[in-house]
Design an enzyme around this catalytic site. Sequence first.
Site, short mmCIF file in Angstrom:
data_model
loop_
_atom_site.label_atom_id
_atom_site.label_comp_id
_atom_site.label_asym_id
_atom_site.label_seq_id
_atom_site.Cartn_x
_atom_site.Cartn_y
_atom_site.Cartn_z
N LYS A 52 0.76 -1.34 -0.12
CA LYS A 52 0.18 0.04 -0.01
C LYS A 52 0.81 1.10 -0.08
CE LYS A 52 -3.57 -2.54 2.30
NZ LYS A 52 -4.83 -2.80 3.05
N GLN A 96 -4.86 -1.72 9.17
CA GLN A 96 -4.93 -2.94 8.68
C GLN A 96 -5.53 -3.95 9.37
OE1 GLN A 96 -3.83 -3.74 5.66
NE2 GLN A 96 -3.84 -5.58 5.84
N ASP A 119 -11.26 2.55 3.16
CA ASP A 119 -11.46 0.73 3.12
C ASP A 119 -13.11 0.72 2.88
OD1 ASP A 119 -9.49 -0.91 3.24
OD2 ASP A 119 -8.93 -0.75 5.44
N1 GUN Z 1 -6.65 -6.99 5.73
C1 GUN Z 1 -7.04 -7.78 4.64
N2 GUN Z 1 -7.66 -7.19 3.83
C2 GUN Z 1 -7.85 -6.05 4.25
C3 GUN Z 1 -8.32 -4.60 3.62
O1 GUN Z 1 -8.67 -4.64 2.48
N3 GUN Z 1 -8.19 -3.68 4.28
C4 GUN Z 1 -7.68 -3.77 5.70
N4 GUN Z 1 -7.69 -2.63 6.39
N5 GUN Z 1 -7.17 -4.87 5.92
C5 GUN Z 1 -7.17 -5.71 5.40
#
Ligand code: GUN
Length: 279
Positions: A52, A96, A119
Amino acid sequence: MTKIIDGKAISQEIKDELKAQVAELKEQGVEITLAVIQVGNDPASSVYVRNKKNACAYIGIQSLAYELPEETTEQELIDLLEKLNKDDTVNGILVQLPLPGHINEDRVLDTIVPAKDVDGFHPQNVGALCIGKPGHVSCTPAGVIQLLKRSGIEIAGKECVVIGRSNIVGKPMSLLLLRENGTVTIAHSRTADLAQVTKRADILIVAVGRPKMITAEYVKDGAVVIDVGIHRNAEGKLCGDVDFDSVAPKCSAITPVPGGVGPMTIAMLMHNCVRTVMK
Ligand code: GUN
């Protein structure tokens, strides 16, 4: 001939469009900043967070990394989120997942102001999607819609079957397909005679979380199959929820794993970050 949908190429196309948009915004004096918070050091989460941050750097979005220790309390995390909520220089906030067991995920996600919830997990954003109002949309299902549209696959009027009903993928996926005028069925672990349901699908979206579960007998001839799953086997090789080798010859189009849906999630996260500054 089965079309293999190239998620890597489509995500690159989206990232390049966003990069040009961000450069234009910079010329107008608009900067975008994403705060990325990780609690603990789960190795898979560390990889996602690194990817990211790299995507932000590529596009020209500033990223602020908060790497908090495993022992961080729920209140400490909430205090940080409240500070970031109030900070006008922060446009997007991402926590996350998964969080350590002693932290209530729902309470944490509910703390992020919906406008910064890139998200798309906040109940207000999920509700907005449900009633067709603007808001941030969960990145993986939004990425699937882009894969379909940019591959020239029509959704309107098609029989769409989604296997999986998670809050992050299955439910928002179904709502997005509905928004595109698909006829949508949600199947799940308690669906009786799953194959009979999935064989109706012109577009089959698989998010069951079981390696290679969907074999040729679940798929109609000429269907489009989108595989959201990702698993690593004992030899370290990646595979999806779909048994690609048996299903691909039956389909008109299919996503591979890796290189299908996976790269789209980050592209759509970047899209949501840019969206925070669009009026
Ligand atoms: N953990 C696994 N997939 C995701 C996601 O799309 N966003 C976040 N914040 N955590 C995750």
